[in-house]
Design an enzyme around this catalytic site. Structure first.
Site, PDB file in Angstrom:
ATOM      1  CG  HIS A 172      -1.729  -1.295   1.803  1.00 25.75           C
ATOM      2  ND1 HIS A 172      -2.433  -1.764   0.578  1.00 25.75           N
ATOM      3  CD2 HIS A 172      -1.192  -2.381   2.038  1.00 25.75           C
ATOM      4  CE1 HIS A 172      -3.321  -2.827   1.131  1.00 25.75           C
ATOM      5  NE2 HIS A 172      -1.881  -3.528   2.448  1.00 25.75           N
ATOM      6  CB  SER A 293      12.881  22.628 -15.872  1.00 27.36           C
ATOM      7  OG  SER A 293      12.140  23.882 -16.435  1.00 27.36           O
ATOM      8  CE  LYS A 299      11.138  20.095 -12.351  1.00 22.94           C
ATOM      9  NZ  LYS A 299      10.289  19.736 -11.003  1.00 22.94           N
ATOM     10  CD  GLU A 306       8.201  12.587 -15.371  1.00 25.64           C
ATOM     11  OE1 GLU A 306       6.891  12.826 -14.350  1.00 25.64           O
ATOM     12  OE2 GLU A 306       8.504  13.309 -16.543  1.00 25.64           O
ATOM     13  CD  GLN A 338      -2.952  -2.767 -46.713  1.00 22.82           C
ATOM     14  OE1 GLN A 338      -2.903  -3.424 -48.003  1.00 22.82           O
ATOM     15  NE2 GLN A 338      -3.132  -1.746 -46.746  1.00 22.82           N
TER      16      GLN A 338
END
Ligand code: ARG
Length: 495
Positions: A172, A293, A299, A306, A338
């Site tokens: 979890h 970024s 960044k 991703e 096709q």
């Protein structure tokens, strides 16, 4: 118009291209209809397989005497020359041909003249395209197996470095029990191993020759399909000509394997994305595998992971596309078929590319052992060990569970972790606790108690690593005995 010109214009049908079926029409196919129906842009990727299939077909036609041996030789030589010239770039895969089969036959005519017209004897594009596609899928199975093995090797390499690195295992997404990082990474090894074994299982169903089915009912001339199959490395011939030209199960299976492999990569990608956040800080991606970024100078983004996660949706979509394409088709060949190739090519290309980037991303990543160890502090992830301790002292597990639960509540209210507990804390909840219970609370102790099959104890993980390496060796062996085009054709090709 002279008689000859009339025939030519009818054969042409499209104004700029020779079609393989002009005879029964008075007017040419509209340019737009040709453009709409042409698959050349997609199936040109089958050029090698198409030529190989044709070489085998021509050899067989010559051997059974449907065409003269000298004609067969001429056709084979023309095809070999064409293959060489496409390879070197002298012949470019372009034109307004209807498909790769038309392209190859048109080019062959440039090399050997009218004898080219004998190649298509006792064959239809329906069994031809099924043959090409199966040969292509066979090559793809090998490429996928190699790419999966590489990914597995990357996981093994990191696992070997991190046998002693501990981190919170989660359920979890909550801290559950401490595990070795090697154990965590190897979990992905086994998922990929199943993908590999699915490929191995699929191979014999792909490696069946449809040639000889012709349009649908079987060839009307005394050909020898059993001869063509081994020439192309097929292990058997199709049992039903109608099934042979309409079956695309092998493609569905292949795309399913791609989709599931992508799901496995996507789950790993998701963990890497989470783990590379400052909140986790478990992994640092190498500069070569993360991006920046355009506005925020600080960044470092896990875009590659991703994209693997994102492209997984595309491959799952491909499986649905393909199944939907097939579900309404009556026997046998329908032109809908096709559309299958673009779907499968895209799914396979995406999966191969994803395996390649993920294996490099994983092998170059730095796992932050210290940070992972810190995450185990105060996280109560050895609580189960304490309950097991009470069980060994005769307390029923349900009761032990409740005792330790209350202890955890008590400690957390005092902002303490299990490792901060002393014997008095334990005794508050059960008289069965003795000083030795305190020794259980270190994660290093907890993992070592999980020695049983497939657990996270050091010995168990080392055994697992050995088993994983043995599987990799098995794959290598399987790849060495992979079916291939016959030596006879290799020789013709000058290999
Ligand atoms: N381009 C076609 C395909 O990929 C080849 C077979 C064409 N056959 C036909 N009967 N029109 O399916």
């Amino acid at each position: 118009m002279r008689k000859n010109d009339k025939r030519k214009s009818r054969e042409k049908r499209g104004s700029s291209v020779t079609l393989l079926w002009g005879g029964r029409f008075k007017k040419p196919l509209s340019e737009e209809a040709l453009r709409f129906s042409s698959s050349f842009d997609v199936d040109k990727h089958l050029w090698k397989h198409d030529i190989l299939g044709s070489i085998a077909h021509a050899i067989m036609l010559g051997e059974v005497g449907i065409i003269d041996a000298s004609e067969a030789k001429k056709i084979v030589k023309g095809l070999v020359d064409l293959m060489r010239d496409i390879k070197t770039g002298k012949v470019v895969l372009e034109g307004s041909d209807e498909d790769i089969h038309s392209f190859v036959e048109r080019k062959l005519r440039d090399y050997i003249g009218e004898t080219a017209g004998k190649l298509h004897t006792a064959r239809s594009r329906n069994d031809q395209v099924a043959t090409d596609f199966r040969l292509w899928c066979r090559d793809t199975i090998r490429q996928l197996a190699e790419a999966i093995s590489k990914m597995q090797q990357a996981l093994i390499d990191q696992a070997e470095k991190h046998i002693d690195t501990l981190l919170p295992g989660m359920t979890h997404l909550q801290h559950a029990q401490p595990v070795r990082l090697a154990h965590h990474l190897l979990a992905y090894f086994w998922a990929l191993q199943r993908d590999l074994e699915r490929l191995m299982d699929l191979l014999p169903r792909v490696n069946v020759s449809p040639l000889g089915a012709a349009a649908l009912a079987g060839a009307g001339l005394p050909i020898n399909p059993q001869r063509i199959a081994p020439l192309l490395g097929f292990s058997e011939t199709a049992k039903n000509s109608m099934d042979a030209v309409s079956d695309r199960d092998f493609a569905c299976e292949l795309v399913f394997i791609c989709a599931l492999t992508m799901v496995h990569l996507s789950r790993l990608a998701e963990e890497i994305i989470l783990w590379s956040t400052p909140e986790f800080g478990f992994v640092t991606l190498d500069d070569t595998w993360c991006t920046g970024s355009s506005i925020m100078p600080q960044k470092r983004n896990p875009d590659i992971a991703e994209l693997v996660r994102g492209k997984t949706g595309v491959v799952i979509g491909a499986l649905v596309q393909l199944l939907t394409l097939l579900k309404g088709l009556p026997l046998t060949y329908n032109r809908d078929l096709q559309e299958d190739k673009a779907i499968v090519f895209n799914a396979v290309d995406t999966t191969l590319a994803s395996l390649s980037v993920m294996s490099q991303l994983v092998v170059t990543a730095t796992f932050n052992s210290e940070r992972m160890r810190q995450a185990l502090r105060g996280d109560f992830s050895t609580a189960t060990d304490l309950a097991d301790y009470l069980v060994q002292k005769g307390v029923p597990f349900r009761e032990a569970h409740s005792i330790v639960g209350r202890l955890v509540l008590h400690l957390s209210e005092k902002s303490k972790g299990l490792e901060d507990a002393n014997l008095d804390d334990l005794k508050l909840f059960s008289e069965k606790f003795d000083a030795d219970a305190l020794n259980l609370l270190a994660p290093e102790e907890s993992v070592e108690r999980r020695k049983e099959l497939a657990g996270t104890a050091k010995r168990s993980v080392q055994r697992q690593l050995k088993q994983a390496k043995a599987k990799l060796e098995q794959t290598r062996k399987w790849l060495r005995s992979f079916p291939a085009i016959s030596e006879q054709i290799q020789r013709v090709l000058g290999k």
